[in-house]
Scaffold this motif. Structure first.
Motif, PDB file in Angstrom:
ATOM      1  N   THR A  74       7.021-105.713 -35.760  1.00  0.00           N
ATOM      2  CA  THR A  74       8.100-106.482 -36.371  1.00  0.00           C
ATOM      3  C   THR A  74       7.728-106.930 -37.780  1.00  0.00           C
ATOM      4  O   THR A  74       8.544-106.843 -38.712  1.00  0.00           O
ATOM      5  CB  THR A  74       8.431-107.710 -35.507  1.00  0.00           C
ATOM      6  OG1 THR A  74       8.845-107.273 -34.198  1.00  0.00           O
ATOM      7  CG2 THR A  74       9.554-108.533 -36.127  1.00  0.00           C
TER       8      THR A  74
ATOM      9  N   GLY B 159      14.038-102.321 -31.453  1.00  0.00           N
ATOM     10  CA  GLY B 159      14.846-102.947 -30.415  1.00  0.00           C
ATOM     11  C   GLY B 159      14.658-102.266 -29.077  1.00  0.00           C
ATOM     12  O   GLY B 159      14.600-102.920 -28.025  1.00  0.00           O
TER      13      GLY B 159
ATOM     14  N   ARG C 128      14.663-100.395 -37.106  1.00  0.00           N
ATOM     15  CA  ARG C 128      15.067-101.589 -36.368  1.00  0.00           C
ATOM     16  C   ARG C 128      15.620-101.210 -34.986  1.00  0.00           C
ATOM     17  O   ARG C 128      15.377-101.909 -33.992  1.00  0.00           O
ATOM     18  CB  ARG C 128      16.094-102.379 -37.169  1.00  0.00           C
ATOM     19  CG  ARG C 128      16.438-103.722 -36.550  1.00  0.00           C
ATOM     20  CD  ARG C 128      17.030-104.689 -37.527  1.00  0.00           C
ATOM     21  NE  ARG C 128      16.086-105.144 -38.527  1.00  0.00           N
ATOM     22  CZ  ARG C 128      15.118-106.033 -38.295  1.00  0.00           C
ATOM     23  NH1 ARG C 128      14.947-106.520 -37.066  1.00  0.00           N
ATOM     24  NH2 ARG C 128      14.310-106.414 -39.257  1.00  0.00           N
TER      25      ARG C 128
ATOM     26  N   GLU D 159      11.462-103.817 -45.042  1.00  0.00           N
ATOM     27  CA  GLU D 159      12.861-104.172 -45.264  1.00  0.00           C
ATOM     28  C   GLU D 159      13.047-105.006 -46.538  1.00  0.00           C
ATOM     29  O   GLU D 159      14.038-104.853 -47.254  1.00  0.00           O
ATOM     30  CB  GLU D 159      13.381-104.944 -44.055  1.00  0.00           C
ATOM     31  CG  GLU D 159      14.886-105.001 -43.947  1.00  0.00           C
ATOM     32  CD  GLU D 159      15.342-105.468 -42.584  1.00  0.00           C
ATOM     33  OE1 GLU D 159      16.512-105.222 -42.233  1.00  0.00           O
ATOM     34  OE2 GLU D 159      14.534-106.075 -41.847  1.00  0.00           O
TER      35      GLU D 159
ATOM     36  N   LEU E  93       7.925-103.968 -40.165  1.00  0.00           N
ATOM     37  CA  LEU E  93       9.316-103.659 -40.484  1.00  0.00           C
ATOM     38  C   LEU E  93       9.885-104.652 -41.493  1.00  0.00           C
ATOM     39  O   LEU E  93      10.580-104.260 -42.450  1.00  0.00           O
ATOM     40  CB  LEU E  93      10.163-103.662 -39.213  1.00  0.00           C
ATOM     41  CG  LEU E  93      11.675-103.540 -39.408  1.00  0.00           C
ATOM     42  CD1 LEU E  93      12.044-102.277 -40.165  1.00  0.00           C
ATOM     43  CD2 LEU E  93      12.397-103.597 -38.066  1.00  0.00           C
ATOM     44  N   GLU E  94       9.611-105.922 -41.310  1.00  0.00           N
ATOM     45  CA  GLU E  94      10.145-106.933 -42.218  1.00  0.00           C
ATOM     46  C   GLU E  94       9.605-106.754 -43.642  1.00  0.00           C
ATOM     47  O   GLU E  94      10.339-106.949 -44.620  1.00  0.00           O
ATOM     48  CB  GLU E  94       9.811-108.332 -41.686  1.00  0.00           C
ATOM     49  CG  GLU E  94      10.621-108.687 -40.443  1.00  0.00           C
ATOM     50  CD  GLU E  94      10.187-109.999 -39.804  1.00  0.00           C
ATOM     51  OE1 GLU E  94       9.128-110.542 -40.213  1.00  0.00           O
ATOM     52  OE2 GLU E  94      10.897-110.476 -38.894  1.00  0.00           O
TER      53      GLU E  94
END
Length: 231
Positions: free
Chosen positions: A196, A130, A126, A203, A199-200
């Protein structure tokens, strides 16, 4: 868009300049190089561009970057075989082969990451994402470095050290081809959005989604690059 390939990047030339510095100063394995800040000032480049060149040299054993200590000439200086950083015929076929290889490795790494990733590994991904977001409208070198760090972080999150090393080596040795892929794909926001989504999935611990999203992401990149390399 033309299928022409880009000229060697600043990072390519910088790799050779660092090697010239080692040779000119007569540095041997174990000798310490100037700091990252000193090198960036010496060569008049940004720190992200310098770090990319250093990583390419590190993966071949030419240098060692020791956290909290500095940069040292590596033990493999005398026997390392480096790809010529000034090669001007960067073939489209090589770029496509790299993407094919990544398609064989990274979807499975993402699946493992969704099954095994520790909170620290997810936090690292994350943070890197960013960093990429902050460079979406900025310097190519900084964005490229952040994007590659995201893929490296996904490999580390898989919890397999050998797999992470293979992926890191692949991305570092072929940094020139990776920059060409970024130039040809040329859709920063789409790239960021797909990262993104990957990653989600990792996660929330969804291995099938993580694998499929990584595969779709790389396949999308491959399709666009292939189309733009075709005369």
């Amino acid at each position: 868009m033309s299928g022409e390939v880009a000229r060697p990047t600043l990072s390519d030339a910088l790799t050779e300049q660092i090697l010239d510095l080692i040779r000119t100063d007569g540095l041997r394995p174990g000798d310490r190089l100037p700091s990252t800040r000193e090198l960036s000032q010496r060569f008049a480049v940004t720190v992200p561009t310098l770090r990319e060149a250093l990583r390419r040299l590190e993966v071949t054993g030419t240098i060692q970057m020791r956290h909290g200590s500095g940069i040292y000439v590596g033990a493999d200086l005398d026997r390392v075989v480096l790809p010529n950083p000034n090669v001007r015929d960067l073939r489209g076929e090589r770029v496509m082969q790299l993407l094919e290889t990544r398609l064989l490795i990274e979807p499975q790494a993402a699946e493992l990451a969704a099954r095994r990733a520790e909170p620290e590994a997810v936090a690292r991904m994350r943070a890197v994402l960013g960093e990429a977001g902050r460079h979406l409208c900025g310097e190519d070198a900084a964005l490229h470095l952040a994007n590659m760090d995201f893929h490296r972080a996904a490999g580390l999150a898989a919890g397999n050290g050998v797999l992470a090393e293979v992926l890191d080596s692949l991305l570092s040795v072929h940094a020139v081809e990776q920059r060409e892929i970024l130039r040809l794909f040329d859709d920063r926001v789409r790239d960021f959005d797909e990262h993104t989504a990957i990653l989600e999935a990792i996660e929330r611990g969804d291995p099938e989604a993580a694998r499929d999203l990584m595969h779709r992401h790389l396949q999308d990149v491959k399709s666009v690059v292939e189309q733009r390399l075709t005369p």
